[in-house]
Enzyme design. Structure first.
Site, PDB file in Angstrom:
ATOM      1  N   HIS A 210     -10.656  -6.629 -13.876  1.00 40.92           N
ATOM      2  CA  HIS A 210     -10.320  -6.920 -12.471  1.00 40.92           C
ATOM      3  C   HIS A 210     -11.573  -7.429 -11.744  1.00 40.92           C
ATOM      4  CE1 HIS A 210     -11.420  -2.841 -12.408  1.00 40.92           C
ATOM      5  NE2 HIS A 210     -12.248  -3.063 -11.120  1.00 40.92           N
TER       6      HIS A 210
HETATM    7  C1  UD1 Z   1     -11.931  -2.050  -5.885  1.00 41.43           C
HETATM    8  C2  UD1 Z   1     -13.336  -1.629  -6.136  1.00 41.43           C
HETATM    9  C3  UD1 Z   1     -13.883  -1.564  -7.576  1.00 41.43           C
HETATM   10  C4  UD1 Z   1     -12.727  -0.731  -8.241  1.00 41.43           C
HETATM   11  C5  UD1 Z   1     -11.358  -1.267  -8.115  1.00 41.43           C
HETATM   12  C6  UD1 Z   1     -10.129  -0.424  -8.797  1.00 41.43           C
HETATM   13  C7  UD1 Z   1     -14.870  -2.343  -4.155  1.00 41.43           C
HETATM   14  C8  UD1 Z   1     -15.764  -3.193  -3.786  1.00 41.43           C
HETATM   15  N1  UD1 Z   1     -14.395  -2.448  -5.461  1.00 41.43           N
HETATM   16  O1  UD1 Z   1     -11.791  -3.254  -6.238  1.00 41.43           O
HETATM   17  O2  UD1 Z   1     -14.994  -1.012  -7.796  1.00 41.43           O
HETATM   18  O3  UD1 Z   1     -13.124  -0.779  -9.667  1.00 41.43           O
HETATM   19  O4  UD1 Z   1     -11.162  -1.399  -6.797  1.00 41.43           O
HETATM   20  O5  UD1 Z   1      -8.783  -1.175  -8.831  1.00 41.43           O
HETATM   21  O6  UD1 Z   1     -14.400  -1.375  -3.495  1.00 41.43           O
HETATM   22  N2  UD1 Z   1      -4.638  -5.686  -3.896  1.00 41.43           N
HETATM   23  C9  UD1 Z   1      -3.287  -5.328  -3.779  1.00 41.43           C
HETATM   24  N3  UD1 Z   1      -2.706  -4.197  -3.507  1.00 41.43           N
HETATM   25  C10 UD1 Z   1      -3.575  -2.920  -3.253  1.00 41.43           C
HETATM   26  C11 UD1 Z   1      -5.051  -3.289  -3.315  1.00 41.43           C
HETATM   27  C12 UD1 Z   1      -5.719  -4.508  -3.598  1.00 41.43           C
HETATM   28  O7  UD1 Z   1      -2.455  -6.437  -3.788  1.00 41.43           O
HETATM   29  O8  UD1 Z   1      -3.216  -2.056  -3.251  1.00 41.43           O
HETATM   30  C13 UD1 Z   1      -5.191  -7.080  -4.013  1.00 41.43           C
HETATM   31  C14 UD1 Z   1      -5.440  -7.746  -2.680  1.00 41.43           C
HETATM   32  O9  UD1 Z   1      -5.110  -9.095  -3.038  1.00 41.43           O
HETATM   33  C15 UD1 Z   1      -6.897  -7.585  -2.498  1.00 41.43           C
HETATM   34  C16 UD1 Z   1      -7.398  -7.397  -4.028  1.00 41.43           C
HETATM   35  O10 UD1 Z   1      -6.349  -6.841  -4.751  1.00 41.43           O
HETATM   36  O11 UD1 Z   1      -7.368  -8.544  -1.890  1.00 41.43           O
HETATM   37  C17 UD1 Z   1      -8.623  -6.743  -4.246  1.00 41.43           C
HETATM   38  O12 UD1 Z   1      -8.495  -5.391  -3.780  1.00 41.43           O
HETATM   39  P1  UD1 Z   1      -9.977  -4.570  -3.290  1.00 41.43           P
HETATM   40  O13 UD1 Z   1      -9.671  -3.098  -2.941  1.00 41.43           O
HETATM   41  O14 UD1 Z   1     -10.931  -5.549  -2.126  1.00 41.43           O
HETATM   42  O15 UD1 Z   1     -10.890  -4.691  -4.661  1.00 41.43           O
HETATM   43  P2  UD1 Z   1     -10.243  -4.297  -5.848  1.00 41.43           P
HETATM   44  O16 UD1 Z   1     -10.531  -5.426  -6.699  1.00 41.43           O
HETATM   45  O17 UD1 Z   1      -9.373  -3.690  -6.084  1.00 41.43           O
END
Ligand code: UD1
Length: 372
Positions: A210
């Site tokens: 991811h």
């Molecule tokens: C975040 C952490 C990363 C960790 C990961 C575990 C930061 C900078 N990154 O990355 O270190 O390894 O979590 O998963 O904090 N989304 C959904 N549903 C959710 C959450 C996210 O659909 O419940 C999608 C959304 O499109 C969102 C994208 O995932 O924009 C990224 O989510 P985000 O929390 O920004 O970062 P992660 O890639 O999950």
């Protein structure tokens, strides 16, 4: 007056770590009330709620509901909403405890320290030395203001010393994620998740990714998908996809290609128990996750890490991980080595013993006592 400590979770890896921390705190000082704050960085049923249920976490006392956004938007929202809550909190928490390296860690930490409420950082000192990673910035900033630095592996202590932190501020406590793994492993195995996919234990690869470095560049993503399909010629590949990865694969027209590739089992993200059932019985793990590098080391399963660097070097020097970066040729060679019985045997650090939560509880209570 009740004494409280605010304990912050936001994203998937935080949820896993918080259970043993809460238990450790309750054991060390039953009179200290932990207030659980969920920032809402992760919010989906499978990315959040399921973890709370499976890991027996209490319902959050506070929910900041920040949701997704750019790095700046998300971190700013976390910071301002947590500050607003802290300002009105009665009683005022004695400290804020944050874990890991996600945006919730740095956002809540910064709000807290600026209000004069000390910050305790669990998983302090880890450094990838790669400032293009949002997590590396989060780690550096959080450690710069945290007053108690609780460290999971030896490199963390060395890094903090080199950065000039005092010995009094840092403690080696072991790895709290491993506490959960050790507790839940027998039940997870009983779930027989491989059989649900028609797979035999020890006969498949488990793939997760991811990180922006692997999924945000279409060229790299296409190469990763091609490598997954090639590996599936050798052994089945199970790929529970993070939502951001699924989105990127769909945009690139690769999702349906993977779905129809023979031997590739694509699916949604899994709960902690289902995932552990699969990871603990895999032949090979391919991942860019930090936590999974550590878990595979404890499980003794070869981990081919899709990163150029790692903030968890003990998983390479002592454990079962090898950094393959984005070099898919090297990845294929390492898969051959594993299947040919030529891969290294690793072992876990001694203090990844399932008791980190207890040590954290004791250190936090001693810290609060010293300050009062
Ligand atoms: C975040 C952490 C990363 C960790 C990961 C575990 C930061 C900078 N990154 O990355 O270190 O390894 O979590 O998963 O904090 N989304 C959904 N549903 C959710 C959450 C996210 O659909 O419940 C999608 C959304 O499109 C969102 C994208 O995932 O924009 C990224 O989510 P985000 O929390 O920004 O970062 P992660 O890639 O999950």
């Amino acid at each position: 007056m009740t004494r409280t400590i605010a304990c912050v979770v936001g994203a998937r890896p935080n949820f896993v770590k918080m259970g043993p921390i809460l238990k450790g705190l309750a054991l060390a000082d039953p009179g200290l009330r932990a207030v659980l704050v969920h920032t809402g960085q992760h919010y989906d049923e499978v990315m959040s709620d399921l973890f709370f249920q499976q890991l027996g976490l209490p319902k959050p006392d506070v929910h900041l509901e920040v949701g997704s956004g750019t790095q700046g938007q998300q971190t700013a929202k976390i910071l301002s909403r947590y500050e607003e809550w802290l300002v009105g909190a009665s009683p005022r928490p004695l400290a804020t405890l944050v874990v890991g390296d996600v945006n919730s860690t740095v956002g809540c930490g910064l709000a807290s320290v600026k209000l004069g409420i000390p910050v305790i950082h669990v998983e302090a000192g880890l450094r990838s030395f790669d400032r293009s990673m949002p997590e590396e910035i989060n780690r550096l900033v959080t450690d710069s203001f945290a007053e108690l630095l609780l460290v999971s592996e030896p490199s963390g202590m060395d890094n903090l010393r080199r950065e000039g932190h005092s010995e009094a501020s840092m403690r080696a406590v072991g790895n709290v994620m491993i506490d959960v793994l050790k507790t839940e492993l027998p039940l997870a195995r009983e779930l027989q998740q491989p059989a649900k996919l028609g797979l035999k234990p020890g006969s498949y690869a488990l793939w997760t990714m991811h990180r922006p470095s692997n999924v945000d560049e279409p060229g790299v993503l296409a190469e990763m998908a091609a490598a997954m399909i090639r590996i599936a010629h050798r052994l089945p590949v199970v790929f529970p996809s993070h939502p951001r990865t699924k989105g990127r694969l769909e945009a690139a027209g690769l999702w349906t290609k993977l779905e129809s590739a023979p031997g590739v089992h694509v699916g949604p993200p899994l709960g902690y128990m289902e995932f552990l059932s699969l990871s603990s019985q895999a032949r090979i793990i391919v991942t860019d996750s930090g936590g999974l590098q550590e878990e595979s080391t404890v499980l003794g399963i070869p981990c081919l890490t899709l990163r150029e660097n790692t903030e968890r070097p003990v998983t390479v020097s002592l454990g079962t991980s090898t950094l393959v970066g984005r070099d898919t040729k090297l990845l294929m060679k390492m898969v051959d080595d594993v299947l040919g019985g030529r891969y290294k045997q690793g072992r876990a650090p001694d203090d990844w013993d399932g008791r980190a939560g207890e040590r954290i509880g004791r250190e936090v209570v001693a810290f609060l006592k010293d300050r009062s």
